[in-house]
Design a protein around this motif. Structure first.
Motif, short mmCIF file in Angstrom:
data_model
loop_
_atom_site.label_atom_id
_atom_site.label_comp_id
_atom_site.label_asym_id
_atom_site.label_seq_id
_atom_site.Cartn_x
_atom_site.Cartn_y
_atom_site.Cartn_z
N SER A 24 4.65 -12.93 15.21
CA SER A 24 3.56 -12.95 14.22
C SER A 24 2.61 -14.07 14.63
CB SER A 24 4.15 -13.21 12.83
OG SER A 24 3.23 -13.90 12.02
N THR A 25 1.34 -13.76 14.70
CA THR A 25 0.39 -14.82 15.10
C THR A 25 0.36 -15.94 14.04
OG1 THR A 25 -1.42 -13.50 14.17
CG2 THR A 25 -1.08 -13.38 16.56
N GLN A 48 2.48 -7.16 17.46
CA GLN A 48 3.37 -8.08 16.76
C GLN A 48 4.67 -7.35 16.43
OE1 GLN A 48 0.78 -11.07 14.10
NE2 GLN A 48 0.70 -8.99 13.33
N ARG A 52 3.45 -10.05 9.35
CA ARG A 52 3.78 -10.32 7.94
C ARG A 52 2.57 -10.15 7.04
NH1 ARG A 52 4.47 -15.21 6.92
NH2 ARG A 52 3.97 -16.27 8.88
N GLY A 53 2.83 -9.68 5.81
CA GLY A 53 1.78 -9.58 4.80
C GLY A 53 2.17 -10.39 3.58
N ARG A 54 1.39 -10.24 2.51
CA ARG A 54 1.69 -10.97 1.27
C ARG A 54 2.97 -10.44 0.63
NH1 ARG A 54 -2.10 -10.34 -3.19
NH2 ARG A 54 -1.61 -12.31 -4.17
N LYS A 119 -6.60 1.16 2.80
CA LYS A 119 -6.53 -0.17 3.39
C LYS A 119 -6.69 -0.12 4.91
CE LYS A 119 -3.35 -4.09 3.82
NZ LYS A 119 -2.36 -4.89 3.09
C1 BTN Z 1 -1.29 -8.09 3.87
O1 BTN Z 1 -1.53 -6.91 4.10
O2 BTN Z 1 -0.67 -8.45 2.83
C2 BTN Z 1 -1.74 -9.14 4.84
C3 BTN Z 1 -1.52 -8.71 6.28
C4 BTN Z 1 -1.92 -9.77 7.28
C5 BTN Z 1 -1.62 -9.33 8.69
C6 BTN Z 1 -2.08 -10.33 9.70
S1 BTN Z 1 -1.94 -9.70 11.35
C7 BTN Z 1 -2.21 -11.28 12.00
C8 BTN Z 1 -1.47 -12.25 11.13
N1 BTN Z 1 -0.09 -12.35 11.56
C9 BTN Z 1 0.74 -11.91 10.63
O3 BTN Z 1 1.99 -11.87 10.73
N2 BTN Z 1 0.08 -11.51 9.55
C10 BTN Z 1 -1.35 -11.67 9.72
#
Ligand code: BTN
Length: 268
Positions: A24-25, A48, A52-54, A119
Motif C-alpha cells: 500500500s503506498t 498494490q 486500503r480504504g476507510r 465510485k
Molecule cells: C476508500 O475508498 O475508502 C479510500 C481508498 C484509498 C485508496 C488509495 S490507493 C493509494 C493509497 N494506498 C492505499 O492503500 N490506499 C490509498
C-alpha cells in the motif's frame, strides 16, 4: 509508471518513489516517514497487494489499471484542520478528471469521487507520528471490470468514456490541482475559497440523507450493514468552511455533522 521531471515544478513535491508493486503506498509512506524521508514525497505504484480504504475496507488495485498514489506531507497546520485535506484532495481530483472529455465528477462527502453516481476514486488521509499527513488517492482508470463485491457501485474512466486514459498524464494533473488548492488551504486553514465549487459537486446537496453514527455501521461477513437503531434522516444544506456538513432536521433545527461522527447515505 514513468513520472516526468516537470513534477518537481510543483512546490509540494520534492521527491518521487515509484513501485512496480507494493502492499500500500500509504503504508510505505509511513515507513519512509519513519526512516526520515523528506516531506513532499510522492509515492506511486503500478499495483498494490493490500490497498486500503476507510473503515478497514480494502481498495482493489490491479496492475496497470489505476493510479495508486500517496503524498507524504508535513503541514504546519493546526491538528483540528487536518481532516479538511481530504476535501481539498477531492476537489483537485475532480478538476483533473473534468479535463477528460465527457467526464463530470461529483463528490460523495467526504472521501469518494463519483462519475455517473458510481465510485471512480477513493481518498484515504492518514495522520502519522503526530506530524505527518499522508494523502492516499486511488483512481480507477483503465479497469474493464471489477470484483463481484464492488461490481455495480464502482466505475472507471475507461468504462465511462470508452477510451483508455494515460495514467501519467492524469496523475500530473491531480498533483497540479492539489498543489494549487493545498497552498490556498494552508494560507487560511479553512475551505471558504472552494465552498461554492465544492457544493456544486456535492452529491448530497439539497437532498434528504440518512445520518448513520459511525458505531452503528457494523461489519458483517466482510460487508457493512446499518444497525437500524439510531439513524436519522436529515436534509443536506451543504459544506461549511470547516469541512462539516450543514443539515436541517425534520423539527426545523439546523446542525452540523463531522465525518468522524457519521457516515451518510442518500435516502431513497
Ligand atoms: C476508500 O475508498 O475508502 C479510500 C481508498 C484509498 C485508496 C488509495 S490507493 C493509494 C493509497 N494506498 C492505499 O492503500 N490506499 C490509498
Amino acid at each position: 509508471m514513468y513520472i516526468p521531471h516537470t513534477i518537481f515544478d510543483l512546490s509540494i513535491i520534492n521527491n518521487v518513489l515509484v513501485f512496480e508493486e507494493t502492499d500500500s503506498t500509504n503504508t510505505q509512506a509511513k515507513h519512509f516517514a519513519d526512516a526520515g524521508s523528506v516531506p513532499g514525497t510522492l509515492l506511486v505504484a503500478d499495483s498494490q497487494t493490500g490497498g486500503r480504504g476507510r473503515l478497514g475496507r480494502s481498495f482493489s488495485s490491479p496492475a496497470n489499471e489505476g493510479i495508486y498514489m500517496s503524498l507524504l506531507l508535513k503541514p504546519e497546520l493546526e491538528v483540528s484542520v487536518l481532516s479538511r485535506i481530504t476535501l481539498v484532495a477531492a476537489m483537485a481530483v475532480c478538476d483533473a478528471l473534468d479535463e477528460i472529455p465527457g467526464i463530470n465528477a461529483s463528490i460523495k462527502w467526504p472521501n469518494d469521487v463519483l462519475i455517473n453516481e458510481k465510485k471512480a476514486v477513493g481518498i484515504l488521509t492518514e495522520f502519522h507520528a503526530g506530524e505527518f499527513v499522508i494523502v492516499g488517492i486511488g483512481i480507477n482508470v483503465n479497469n474493464s471490470s471489477f470484483p463481484d463485491s464492488i461490481n455495480g457501485i464502482a466505475t472507471s474512466l475507461l468504462l465511462e468514456t470508452g477510451c483508455e486514459q494515460d495514467c501519467t498524464d492524469l496523475l500530473l494533473r491531480v498533483c497540479y490541482y492539489f498543489d494549487r488548492y493545498y497552498q490556498q488551504f494552508c494560507q487560511t486553514q479553512d475551505l471558504s475559497f472552494l465552498l461554492d465549487d465544492y457544493n456544486r459537486r456535492l452529491t448530497l446537496m439539497n437532498k434528504d440523507v440518512i445520518l448513520i453514527p459511525t458505531e452503528q455501521t457494523v461489519k458483517y461477513e466482510n460487508s457493512y450493514c446499518i444497525d437500524p437503531e439510531g439513524y436519522e434522516i436529515v436534509h443536506c444544506e451543504g459544506l461549511m468552511k470547516d469541512g462539516s456538513l450543514l443539515v436541517s432536521k425534520a423539527d426545523g433545527t439546523i446542525t452540523t455533522v463531522d465525518s468522524g461522527e457519521v457516515s451518510i447515505r442518500l435516502s431513497k
